[in-house]
Design a protein around this motif. Structure first.
Motif, PDB file in Angstrom:
ATOM      1  N   THR A   1      -4.211 -14.957  -7.461  1.00  0.00           N
ATOM      2  CA  THR A   1      -2.834 -14.581  -7.808  1.00  0.00           C
ATOM      3  C   THR A   1      -2.034 -14.182  -6.575  1.00  0.00           C
ATOM      4  N   TRP A   2      -2.728 -13.772  -5.524  1.00  0.00           N
ATOM      5  CA  TRP A   2      -2.018 -13.373  -4.301  1.00  0.00           C
ATOM      6  C   TRP A   2      -1.299 -14.554  -3.655  1.00  0.00           C
ATOM      7  N   SER A   3      -1.771 -15.756  -3.947  1.00  0.00           N
ATOM      8  CA  SER A   3      -1.141 -16.938  -3.357  1.00  0.00           C
ATOM      9  C   SER A   3       0.132 -17.339  -4.089  1.00  0.00           C
ATOM     10  N   ASP A   4       0.413 -16.712  -5.239  1.00  0.00           N
ATOM     11  CA  ASP A   4       1.642 -17.030  -5.977  1.00  0.00           C
ATOM     12  C   ASP A   4       2.871 -16.653  -5.162  1.00  0.00           C
ATOM     13  N   SER A   5       2.833 -15.475  -4.549  1.00  0.00           N
ATOM     14  CA  SER A   5       3.950 -15.021  -3.721  1.00  0.00           C
ATOM     15  C   SER A   5       3.512 -13.805  -2.916  1.00  0.00           C
ATOM     16  N   PHE A   6       4.247 -13.522  -1.868  1.00  0.00           N
ATOM     17  CA  PHE A   6       3.955 -12.341  -1.048  1.00  0.00           C
ATOM     18  C   PHE A   6       4.194 -11.070  -1.848  1.00  0.00           C
ATOM     19  N   GLU A   7       5.163 -11.135  -2.770  1.00  0.00           N
ATOM     20  CA  GLU A   7       5.455  -9.979  -3.610  1.00  0.00           C
ATOM     21  C   GLU A   7       4.265  -9.644  -4.515  1.00  0.00           C
ATOM     22  N   GLU A   8       3.628 -10.674  -5.060  1.00  0.00           N
ATOM     23  CA  GLU A   8       2.456 -10.449  -5.908  1.00  0.00           C
ATOM     24  C   GLU A   8       1.315  -9.818  -5.111  1.00  0.00           C
ATOM     25  N   LEU A   9       1.172 -10.223  -3.877  1.00  0.00           N
ATOM     26  CA  LEU A   9       0.136  -9.647  -3.013  1.00  0.00           C
ATOM     27  C   LEU A   9       0.360  -8.156  -2.818  1.00  0.00           C
ATOM     28  N   LEU A  10       1.608  -7.766  -2.561  1.00  0.00           N
ATOM     29  CA  LEU A  10       1.908  -6.359  -2.288  1.00  0.00           C
ATOM     30  C   LEU A  10       1.841  -5.489  -3.535  1.00  0.00           C
ATOM     31  N   LYS A  11       1.883  -6.098  -4.721  1.00  0.00           N
ATOM     32  CA  LYS A  11       1.772  -5.320  -5.951  1.00  0.00           C
ATOM     33  C   LYS A  11       0.339  -4.884  -6.223  1.00  0.00           C
ATOM     34  N   ASP A  12      -0.618  -5.577  -5.631  1.00  0.00           N
ATOM     35  CA  ASP A  12      -2.042  -5.317  -5.879  1.00  0.00           C
ATOM     36  C   ASP A  12      -2.602  -4.472  -4.732  1.00  0.00           C
ATOM     37  N   SER A  13      -3.179  -3.319  -5.055  1.00  0.00           N
ATOM     38  CA  SER A  13      -3.729  -2.442  -4.010  1.00  0.00           C
ATOM     39  C   SER A  13      -4.856  -3.134  -3.240  1.00  0.00           C
ATOM     40  N   ASP A  14      -5.684  -3.917  -3.948  1.00  0.00           N
ATOM     41  CA  ASP A  14      -6.733  -4.677  -3.261  1.00  0.00           C
ATOM     42  C   ASP A  14      -6.127  -5.732  -2.351  1.00  0.00           C
ATOM     43  N   GLY A  15      -5.016  -6.315  -2.804  1.00  0.00           N
ATOM     44  CA  GLY A  15      -4.333  -7.313  -1.984  1.00  0.00           C
ATOM     45  C   GLY A  15      -3.770  -6.704  -0.715  1.00  0.00           C
ATOM     46  N   VAL A  16      -3.183  -5.517  -0.829  1.00  0.00           N
ATOM     47  CA  VAL A  16      -2.633  -4.827   0.344  1.00  0.00           C
ATOM     48  C   VAL A  16      -3.741  -4.488   1.335  1.00  0.00           C
ATOM     49  N   GLU A  17      -4.876  -3.992   0.817  1.00  0.00           N
ATOM     50  CA  GLU A  17      -5.972  -3.619   1.700  1.00  0.00           C
ATOM     51  C   GLU A  17      -6.578  -4.846   2.377  1.00  0.00           C
ATOM     52  N   THR A  18      -6.742  -5.929   1.637  1.00  0.00           N
ATOM     53  CA  THR A  18      -7.301  -7.147   2.218  1.00  0.00           C
ATOM     54  C   THR A  18      -6.353  -7.740   3.256  1.00  0.00           C
ATOM     55  N   PHE A  19      -5.064  -7.720   2.944  1.00  0.00           N
ATOM     56  CA  PHE A  19      -4.065  -8.206   3.900  1.00  0.00           C
ATOM     57  C   PHE A  19      -4.055  -7.339   5.154  1.00  0.00           C
ATOM     58  N   SER A  20      -4.244  -6.028   4.981  1.00  0.00           N
ATOM     59  CA  SER A  20      -4.315  -5.112   6.123  1.00  0.00           C
ATOM     60  C   SER A  20      -5.525  -5.437   7.002  1.00  0.00           C
ATOM     61  N   GLN A  21      -6.658  -5.750   6.364  1.00  0.00           N
ATOM     62  CA  GLN A  21      -7.841  -6.128   7.127  1.00  0.00           C
ATOM     63  C   GLN A  21      -7.581  -7.385   7.948  1.00  0.00           C
TER      64      GLN A  21
END
Length: 232
Positions: free
Chosen positions: A82-102
């Motif tokens: 679902t993170w590939s749907d949009s950058f906004e979707e990525l930032l809505k997910d705490s796991d997505g934010v942490e993975t993107f931070s990594q």
């Protein structure tokens, strides 16, 4: 005749000399000396605090929600896709934010997501005194030239923020946050979707789908008319 010399270590023989030295200084000289000492202590204290932030290597000090490193095995492939749907979707997910931070840490650009998170927290502050303190902290960490985690923004935006530091408002970092957001969305986010880190999270579902297709092909046969029939 021998002369006996008695030593008294408890007596400070240097004290009269020190007192004489300070008596020779005028009140103006004493005030200048004290001011220099105070400035030296302030500079040392500021350097010490900034070095602690720089050594932390984490956005826990500035993010609105303290996050912990999430094990990749705990993230489902469906959620990661679902993170590939949009950058906004990525930032809505705490796991997505942490993975993107990594991922950003591997590119030595984690200050971008840390600053964006700090701005989100900053806009939620109501107390005026806390707003002033937080604004100065963010300026010293992210905006000031040669700061520990300086973000890549233009000079005009920096100057505008600096002018607002006397009486900061909840929107004083909005322009800088918008620029950093655009940089992450257009530059970092596409590379993240192609990174090994992200592909490993989503490969399990893709592999499972390929296995199902192979199993289906083995369970089907065709009769003489070319019609599909079950091998059972």
């Amino acid at each position: 005749m021998e002369t006996l010399v008695f030593l008294f270590p408890q007596f400070n023989f240097l004290a009269p000399k020190e007192e004489a030295f300070f008596k020779e200084l005028s009140p103006e000289d004493l005030q200048k000396t004290r001011m220099k000492d105070d400035m030296a202590r302030l500079k040392a204290d500021r350097k010490s605090r900034l070095s602690l932030v720089f050594k932390s290597g984490s956005h826990e000090n500035v993010s609105p929600v303290k996050t912990t490193k999430t094990a990749s095995n705990n993230i489902s492939p469906e959620a990661a896709l679902t993170w590939s749907d949009s950058f906004e979707e990525l930032l809505k997910d705490s796991d997505g934010v942490e993975t993107f931070s990594q991922f950003l840490r591997t590119e030595f650009s984690e200050e971008n997501i840390e600053f964006w998170l700090a701005c989100e927290e900053f806009k939620s502050i109501d107390a005026e005194t806390k707003l002033l303190s937080k604004a100065k902290h963010m300026y010293a960490v992210f905006i000031e030239s040669n700061s520990p985690k300086e973000v890549n923004i233009d000079h005009c935006t920096k100057v505008a923020i600096q002018k607002n530091m006397g009486q900061p408002t909840s929107s004083c970092f909005d322009s800088a946050q918008s620029k950093v957001y655009g940089l992450m969305k257009k530059d970092c986010y596409p590379r993240f979707l192609k990174s090994d880190l992200y592909l490993r999270l989503t490969s399990r579902r893709r592999a499972a789908g390929a296995t199902m297709m192979r199993r289906r092909s083995r369970s089907c046969v065709f009769n003489e008319r070319g019609e599909e029939t079950s091998s059972r």
